[in-house]
Design a protein around this motif. Structure first.
Motif, short mmCIF file in Angstrom:
data_model
loop_
_atom_site.label_atom_id
_atom_site.label_comp_id
_atom_site.label_asym_id
_atom_site.label_seq_id
_atom_site.Cartn_x
_atom_site.Cartn_y
_atom_site.Cartn_z
N GLN A 132 0.84 -1.19 0.00
CA GLN A 132 0.00 0.00 0.00
C GLN A 132 0.88 1.25 0.00
O GLN A 132 1.98 1.25 0.53
CB GLN A 132 -0.91 0.01 1.23
CG GLN A 132 -1.77 -1.25 1.37
CD GLN A 132 -2.55 -1.25 2.67
OE1 GLN A 132 -2.66 -0.24 3.35
NE2 GLN A 132 -3.10 -2.41 3.03
N ARG A 133 0.36 2.31 -0.58
CA ARG A 133 1.06 3.60 -0.59
C ARG A 133 0.04 4.71 -0.34
O ARG A 133 -1.06 4.69 -0.92
CB ARG A 133 1.76 3.86 -1.93
CG ARG A 133 2.89 2.89 -2.26
CD ARG A 133 4.10 3.12 -1.38
NE ARG A 133 5.23 2.34 -1.84
CZ ARG A 133 5.43 1.07 -1.58
NH1 ARG A 133 4.55 0.40 -0.83
NH2 ARG A 133 6.50 0.43 -2.03
N VAL A 134 0.41 5.64 0.50
CA VAL A 134 -0.43 6.81 0.77
C VAL A 134 0.47 8.04 0.71
O VAL A 134 1.68 7.97 0.91
CB VAL A 134 -1.13 6.72 2.14
CG1 VAL A 134 -2.12 5.56 2.16
CG2 VAL A 134 -0.12 6.57 3.26
N THR A 135 -0.16 9.18 0.45
CA THR A 135 0.56 10.46 0.44
C THR A 135 0.26 11.20 1.73
O THR A 135 -0.91 11.42 2.08
CB THR A 135 0.14 11.30 -0.78
OG1 THR A 135 0.43 10.58 -1.98
CG2 THR A 135 0.88 12.62 -0.79
N TYR A 138 5.33 16.75 1.23
CA TYR A 138 4.58 15.52 0.97
C TYR A 138 5.54 14.37 0.68
O TYR A 138 6.60 14.54 0.06
CB TYR A 138 3.64 15.72 -0.21
CG TYR A 138 2.51 16.69 0.10
CD1 TYR A 138 1.49 16.33 0.96
CD2 TYR A 138 2.49 17.96 -0.47
CE1 TYR A 138 0.46 17.22 1.25
CE2 TYR A 138 1.47 18.86 -0.19
CZ TYR A 138 0.46 18.48 0.68
OH TYR A 138 -0.55 19.35 0.97
N ALA A 139 5.13 13.19 1.13
CA ALA A 139 5.91 11.97 0.91
C ALA A 139 4.94 10.83 0.61
O ALA A 139 3.80 10.82 1.07
CB ALA A 139 6.76 11.63 2.13
N ARG A 140 5.44 9.87 -0.17
CA ARG A 140 4.66 8.68 -0.54
C ARG A 140 5.20 7.49 0.26
O ARG A 140 6.32 7.04 0.05
CB ARG A 140 4.81 8.43 -2.04
CG ARG A 140 3.92 7.33 -2.59
CD ARG A 140 2.51 7.80 -2.74
NE ARG A 140 1.68 6.80 -3.43
CZ ARG A 140 0.36 6.88 -3.51
NH1 ARG A 140 -0.28 7.88 -2.94
NH2 ARG A 140 -0.33 5.96 -4.15
N THR A 141 4.39 6.98 1.20
CA THR A 141 4.86 5.93 2.09
C THR A 141 3.74 4.91 2.31
O THR A 141 2.60 5.10 1.88
CB THR A 141 5.26 6.51 3.46
OG1 THR A 141 4.08 6.94 4.17
CG2 THR A 141 6.21 7.69 3.29
N SER A 183 8.46 1.49 2.03
CA SER A 183 8.08 2.75 1.39
C SER A 183 9.06 3.18 0.31
O SER A 183 8.96 4.30 -0.20
CB SER A 183 7.98 3.85 2.46
OG SER A 183 7.09 3.51 3.48
N PRO A 215 5.49 12.14 -3.90
CA PRO A 215 4.43 11.56 -4.74
C PRO A 215 4.61 12.00 -6.19
O PRO A 215 5.20 13.04 -6.47
CB PRO A 215 3.14 12.13 -4.13
CG PRO A 215 3.59 13.36 -3.41
CD PRO A 215 4.96 13.10 -2.90
#
Length: 458
Positions: free
Chosen positions: A305-308, A343-346, A432, A455
């Protein structure tokens, strides 16, 4: 690999073309030369039949007109010589040329001569034929014809260019066919490589289509899928076991702690009370270990899974949450971050849990009067976070072992903790596609750095 296959197919095709077209090109040159030589020999034989009276009587007679007409019509020089090599009669364009002397030697010996065997595009010499003039078995002289080879060279060159064009067309067809064939052969390998990268990046559900390509590669794809299923099943069982064992141990541990607590009022001996307190601390420590194992098992399952998230906002909330403990331990905890979002994509909660573990360690080991600084900034196309403390730090060898499960430095064995905090951080960061770095702080302490990719642009 596709390039190598195409090159091997192309090399084989080129070798076949060279093996086939080289003899064909030589044959075409020889055939065209033989055709011209045959025509000139026929002409020379006719002139030789007319040259007998001229050589016996010493007058050219009709031969002079024949050679002149022949020269005007075809542009080919011809001459009649006696056996002393003196020119009796010749056409207007007749000129000595290479090969004439050798041809005359052969003709005056009583044999026809012609040369060369083949006219090549890079050869400039004429085609020379010589026929002896016989009278009652006696050789009176010879007729020599020197034909310019320019027309033959052009014809041979045209044939060779045609062969070259056909060869290039065949090579182009071979290249296109080779790319298609190599693509068909390597499609399972290409898909296998792509699926391998997907699995390495965390998508353990990725599989290869095992109905493409040759039978050997189909069997390889099926074996790979079977292996991936087995590895995935083993990993799921291992993580399920850790999670279930940790969860199932909590109930007996809770019951044990309650029983130990109930023993407290019945203990009157000071030594017994001290042991009772240590037993309670050990049960609390074991509970922390079980909680860390559950967290680790959950973290390893979130890799797909990835979320911002806004790393700056998350860092601000975690610093605010840890302020009471930092004040209680007389540690200064501060945040340094820009006002704009970072912002980061993790994977979900990766930054939260990673900062919790790093800030907990930093506050725990900094001691009274220490300082802990959390920094958030943009770097290398992503978002970087740093937790900097003024504690005792770690040696170079300890930094290499810090993320191992249950590892703890020898000098902090008696400090509360399960030895899984940095392991959880490493798992979350790796899931991540980020980076975890640790280095010594100046003049003392430790700097733990996190980096997460930004992201993708919408």
């Amino acid at each position: 690999m596709r390039r190598r296959l195409v090159i091997s197919y192309l090399l084989l095709m080129v070798l076949v073309l060279v093996a086939l077209e080289t003899p064909l090109a030589a044959t075409l040159a020889t055939r065209e030369t033989d055709r011209v030589r045959a025509d000139r020999l026929a002409d020379a034989t006719r002139f030789a039949s007319l040259a007998g009276p001229a050589l016996r009587g010493g007058t050219p007679g009709p031969l002079d007109n024949e050679l002149t007409s022949y020269d005007e019509l075809y542009g080919i020089g011809a001459a009649v010589v006696d056996r002393d090599r003196r020119t009796v009669v010749s056409s207007a364009s007749w000129q000595p040329a290479p090969g004439i002397r050798a041809a005359l030697d052969t003709a005056l010996s009583g044999q026809q001569a012609s040369g060369p065997e083949s006219v090549w595009p890079w050869v400039d010499g004429p085609i020379v034929v010589a026929v002896p003039i016989n009278d009652g078995g006696e050789v009176l002289g010879a007729v020599v014809i020197a034909t310019p080879a320019a027309a033959v060279r052009r014809t041979v060159t045209a044939w060779w260019l045609l062969l070259t064009g056909m060869g290039l067309l065949a090579v182009l067809t071979c290249v296109l066919t080779a790319f298609g064939l190599a693509g068909w052969v390597l499609r399972p390998v290409t898909e296998l490589d792509a699926v391998t990268h997907e699995i390495a990046e965390g998508d353990r559900g990725a599989r290869v289509q095992h109905r493409l390509g040759p039978p050997e590669l189909r069997r390889l794809a099926a074996s790979f899928n079977h292996m991936a299923d087995a590895v995935s099943d083993v990993m799921d069982r291992q993580r399920a076991f850790v999670a279930h064992a940790s969860h199932q141990l909590r109930n007996p541990l809770t019951a044990l702690r309650l029983r130990v607590e109930e023993l407290g009022p019945s203990l009157t001996d000071p030594g017994g009370r001290a042991e009772h307190r240590l037993a309670l601390e050990e049960t609390d420590r074991l509970a922390l270990v079980l909680d860390a194992l559950l967290t680790l098992a959950r973290a390893e399952r979130r890799e797909n899974q990835r979320v911002t998230v806004d790393a700056a906002a998350v860092a601000a909330s975690r610093v605010a949450a840890w302020q009471p403990l930092a004040r209680h331990r007389s540690v200064t905890l501060r945040l340094t971050a820009a006002d704009s979002p970072a912002y980061a994509r993790t994977v979900p909660t990766a930054i939260d849990q990673a900062l919790d573990a790093l800030i907990d360690n930093a506050v725990k080991f900094s001691g009274a009067g220490g300082e802990v600084t959390v920094t958030v900034r943009h770097r290398d196309g992503g978002t970087a976070l740093e937790v900097r403390d003024t504690g005792p730090g770690m040696t170079a060898s300890q930094l290499g072992q810090a993320t191992e499960r249950f590892w703890r430095a020898p000098e902090v064995q008696n400090v509360d903790g399960a030895g899984l905090g940095l392991t959880i951080v490493a798992v979350l960061v790796d899931a991540s596609d980020g980076r975890l770095t640790m280095r010594a702080n100046e003049p003392r302490g430790l700097v733990a750095g996190l980096w997460f990719p930004a992201p993708a642009e919408p």
